[in-house]
Design a protein around this motif. Structure first.
Motif, PDB file in Angstrom:
ATOM      1  N   ARG A 162       0.839  -1.205   0.000  1.00 57.14           N
ATOM      2  CA  ARG A 162       0.000   0.000   0.000  1.00 57.14           C
ATOM      3  C   ARG A 162       0.869   1.248   0.000  1.00 57.14           C
ATOM      4  O   ARG A 162       0.540   2.249  -0.664  1.00 57.14           O
ATOM      5  N   SER A 163       1.992   1.238   0.704  1.00 55.35           N
ATOM      6  CA  SER A 163       2.882   2.405   0.718  1.00 55.35           C
ATOM      7  C   SER A 163       3.461   2.656  -0.668  1.00 55.35           C
ATOM      8  O   SER A 163       3.641   3.803  -1.084  1.00 55.35           O
ATOM      9  N   TRP A 164       3.743   1.587  -1.410  1.00 60.51           N
ATOM     10  CA  TRP A 164       4.228   1.756  -2.780  1.00 60.51           C
ATOM     11  C   TRP A 164       3.129   2.322  -3.670  1.00 60.51           C
ATOM     12  O   TRP A 164       3.359   3.223  -4.470  1.00 60.51           O
ATOM     13  N   ILE A 165       1.930   1.786  -3.518  1.00 56.41           N
ATOM     14  CA  ILE A 165       0.806   2.193  -4.358  1.00 56.41           C
ATOM     15  C   ILE A 165       0.451   3.659  -4.125  1.00 56.41           C
ATOM     16  O   ILE A 165       0.057   4.376  -5.041  1.00 56.41           O
ATOM     17  N   GLU A 166       0.612   4.120  -2.894  1.00 57.81           N
ATOM     18  CA  GLU A 166       0.307   5.517  -2.597  1.00 57.81           C
ATOM     19  C   GLU A 166       1.265   6.471  -3.304  1.00 57.81           C
ATOM     20  O   GLU A 166       0.979   7.648  -3.475  1.00 57.81           O
ATOM     21  N   GLY A 167       2.429   5.960  -3.719  1.00 57.49           N
ATOM     22  CA  GLY A 167       3.352   6.775  -4.498  1.00 57.49           C
ATOM     23  C   GLY A 167       3.119   6.658  -5.989  1.00 57.49           C
ATOM     24  O   GLY A 167       3.391   7.588  -6.742  1.00 57.49           O
ATOM     25  N   ASN A 168       2.587   5.520  -6.422  1.00 61.56           N
ATOM     26  CA  ASN A 168       2.368   5.291  -7.854  1.00 61.56           C
ATOM     27  C   ASN A 168       1.332   4.193  -8.033  1.00 61.56           C
ATOM     28  O   ASN A 168       1.649   3.012  -7.997  1.00 61.56           O
ATOM     29  N   PRO A 169       0.059   4.550  -8.229  1.00 64.66           N
ATOM     30  CA  PRO A 169      -1.009   3.549  -8.356  1.00 64.66           C
ATOM     31  C   PRO A 169      -0.808   2.563  -9.502  1.00 64.66           C
ATOM     32  O   PRO A 169      -1.388   1.484  -9.497  1.00 64.66           O
ATOM     33  N   LYS A 170       0.023   2.918 -10.498  1.00 65.76           N
ATOM     34  CA  LYS A 170       0.261   2.025 -11.622  1.00 65.76           C
ATOM     35  C   LYS A 170       0.893   0.708 -11.178  1.00 65.76           C
ATOM     36  O   LYS A 170       0.862  -0.287 -11.903  1.00 65.76           O
ATOM     37  N   ILE A 171       1.477   0.696  -9.981  1.00 65.92           N
ATOM     38  CA  ILE A 171       2.128  -0.520  -9.482  1.00 65.92           C
ATOM     39  C   ILE A 171       1.112  -1.639  -9.281  1.00 65.92           C
ATOM     40  O   ILE A 171       1.466  -2.821  -9.304  1.00 65.92           O
ATOM     41  N   VAL A 172      -0.163  -1.295  -9.098  1.00 66.07           N
ATOM     42  CA  VAL A 172      -1.174  -2.323  -8.851  1.00 66.07           C
ATOM     43  C   VAL A 172      -1.206  -3.332  -9.995  1.00 66.07           C
ATOM     44  O   VAL A 172      -1.230  -4.548  -9.774  1.00 66.07           O
ATOM     45  N   THR A 173      -1.192  -2.825 -11.232  1.00 68.99           N
ATOM     46  CA  THR A 173      -1.201  -3.736 -12.382  1.00 68.99           C
ATOM     47  C   THR A 173       0.011  -4.651 -12.344  1.00 68.99           C
ATOM     48  O   THR A 173      -0.089  -5.857 -12.610  1.00 68.99           O
ATOM     49  N   HIS A 174       1.140  -4.085 -12.008  1.00 68.90           N
ATOM     50  CA  HIS A 174       2.389  -4.854 -11.905  1.00 68.90           C
ATOM     51  C   HIS A 174       2.268  -5.946 -10.833  1.00 68.90           C
ATOM     52  O   HIS A 174       2.623  -7.100 -11.051  1.00 68.90           O
ATOM     53  N   LEU A 175       1.731  -5.582  -9.664  1.00 63.30           N
ATOM     54  CA  LEU A 175       1.610  -6.551  -8.565  1.00 63.30           C
ATOM     55  C   LEU A 175       0.609  -7.658  -8.897  1.00 63.30           C
ATOM     56  O   LEU A 175       0.806  -8.819  -8.519  1.00 63.30           O
ATOM     57  N   LYS A 176      -0.459  -7.299  -9.598  1.00 61.41           N
ATOM     58  CA  LYS A 176      -1.442  -8.310  -9.986  1.00 61.41           C
ATOM     59  C   LYS A 176      -0.800  -9.378 -10.852  1.00 61.41           C
ATOM     60  O   LYS A 176      -1.072 -10.570 -10.714  1.00 61.41           O
ATOM     61  N   ARG A 177       0.068  -8.956 -11.763  1.00 63.37           N
ATOM     62  CA  ARG A 177       0.726  -9.925 -12.642  1.00 63.37           C
ATOM     63  C   ARG A 177       1.640 -10.851 -11.850  1.00 63.37           C
ATOM     64  O   ARG A 177       1.777 -12.033 -12.169  1.00 63.37           O
ATOM     65  N   GLU A 178       2.295 -10.290 -10.838  1.00 63.37           N
ATOM     66  CA  GLU A 178       3.207 -11.112 -10.046  1.00 63.37           C
ATOM     67  C   GLU A 178       2.461 -12.163  -9.226  1.00 63.37           C
ATOM     68  O   GLU A 178       3.054 -13.147  -8.793  1.00 63.37           O
TER      69      GLU A 178
END
Length: 355
Positions: free
Chosen positions: A251-267
């Protein structure tokens, strides 16, 4: 030819192609080449950005019969652009009664083709009036158009109406930096069937250009001194989080860049990490971090060591991931927990995600 500023504004300063490079006309009277200083400083900056080697020679009519080597102007290439300009003015007026005349110059660029030179400096053949294209036209650019533009630039193609980027890079899925406006300009030309210039659209955080490039899987990263990614609005974060439950750290990463969610979903694709680890061990005979080369089994033992290695999705090109796409193990890398977290932190800060 004339120079265009980064936003497409034409400058009152005339250039001409020369067999050795380009000539830069002098300033005189009340209206001839009145943007001489701005244009020459912009020209030097773009040559620096394009990593184009150059020499500058006085080319005024009285000295054109003099041997070229004797007309070379000396200046400190490591000095700021404004200091270089002042040094060139002093050098071009040496031996004359004038101390402030801005004279005609020959800028020789050995080894650089005319097409590459024009692309680097952002010159136009004539002054045209451009208007910003409306959002509905810019949004006709699709991931397909952007992918084609990237392929064209990677194959050595040119975007002659656009200069190299000075503030931002758009990184491909292999970490190759390209100029964002070049990519979007080429994509827009294909989408609309027109010749596109920098003044047709804006590039920057919050602009359609950056939005569509990132949606197509390119990572926009600032160069030194450029504005960092702005902090996202809470509503944008919540929208990205729909259907995804992050850990506190994520969540701390996502609060800096929401685009990371797509990346995390793939992982988190079921079974893919296990398959990657199995294939990696079969290929290498052991498990280790592909970044720092840590061998966790050697350090921590066979039973606990494997837990140190995590699977990271290093391919991010969304244009290749249409609905229903399944990632391949070749899209993944084996990283230790430390390297994996450092990489995610880079994503949150808007830095290059490539190790």
């Amino acid at each position: 030819m004339i120079l265009l500023t980064d936003d497409g504004t034409p400058l009152n300063a005339k250039l001409e192609l020369h067999e050795l490079g380009i000539t830069f006309q002098s300033r005189s009277g009340t209206d001839r080449n009145r943007d001489y200083r701005v244009a020459l400083e912009l020209l030097l900056s773009r040559l620096d950005t394009g990593k184009i080697a150059y020499e500058i020679y006085l080319d005024s009519r009285p000295v054109q019969g003099v041997e070229l080597a004797k007309r070379r102007l000396s200046f400190n290439r490591q000095a700021p652009i404004s200091v270089r300009f002042d040094e060139l003015v002093r050098a071009m007026n040496t031996g004359s009664h004038s101390h402030g005349a801005w004279r005609k110059l020959l800028i020789a660029t050995p080894g650089t083709s005319p097409a590459a030179l024009l692309s680097a400096i952002g010159a136009a053949k004539s002054i045209r009036k451009f208007v910003r294209l409306p959002a509905r036209e810019l949004r006709k650019v699709t991931e397909f158009h952007i992918d084609n533009a990237v392929r064209r630039l990677l194959a050595g193609g040119e975007a002659p109406n656009f200069a190299p980027s000075r503030d931002y890079d758009a990184l491909t899925d292999d970490g190759i930096p390209l100029a964002p406006k070049k990519i979007f300009g080429l994509a827009l030309e294909e989408a609309l069937g027109i010749e596109v210039y920098p003044a047709h659209f804006s590039a920057g955080w919050g602009e359609i250009c950056f939005e569509l490039l990132e949606n197509a899987g390119l990572w926009i990263v600032p160069k030194s001194g450029a504005a960092a990614r702005p902090r996202p609005h809470p509503s944008q974060i919540q929208q990205e989080l729909n259907g995804f439950t992050p850990t506190d750290e994520e969540r701390s990463w996502i609060e800096g860049n929401p685009k990371i969610v797509t990346h995390l979903k793939r992982e988190r694709q079921p079974g893919l990490s296990k398959q990657k680890l199995s294939e990696f061990i079969a290929e290498h005979g052991r498990i280790f971090c592909e970044e720092c080369r840590l061998d966790p089994v050697e350090r921590y033992g066979a039973e606990a060591g494997a837990a140190c290695i995590e699977v990271h999705h290093h391919r991010t090109h969304i244009a290749k991931m249409q609905p229903g796409h399944k990632s391949k193990t070749s899209d993944l890398k084996c990283l230790c927990a430390n390297c994996h977290r450092v990489l995610h932190r880079k994503l949150a800060l808007g830095l290059s995600p490539f190790l």
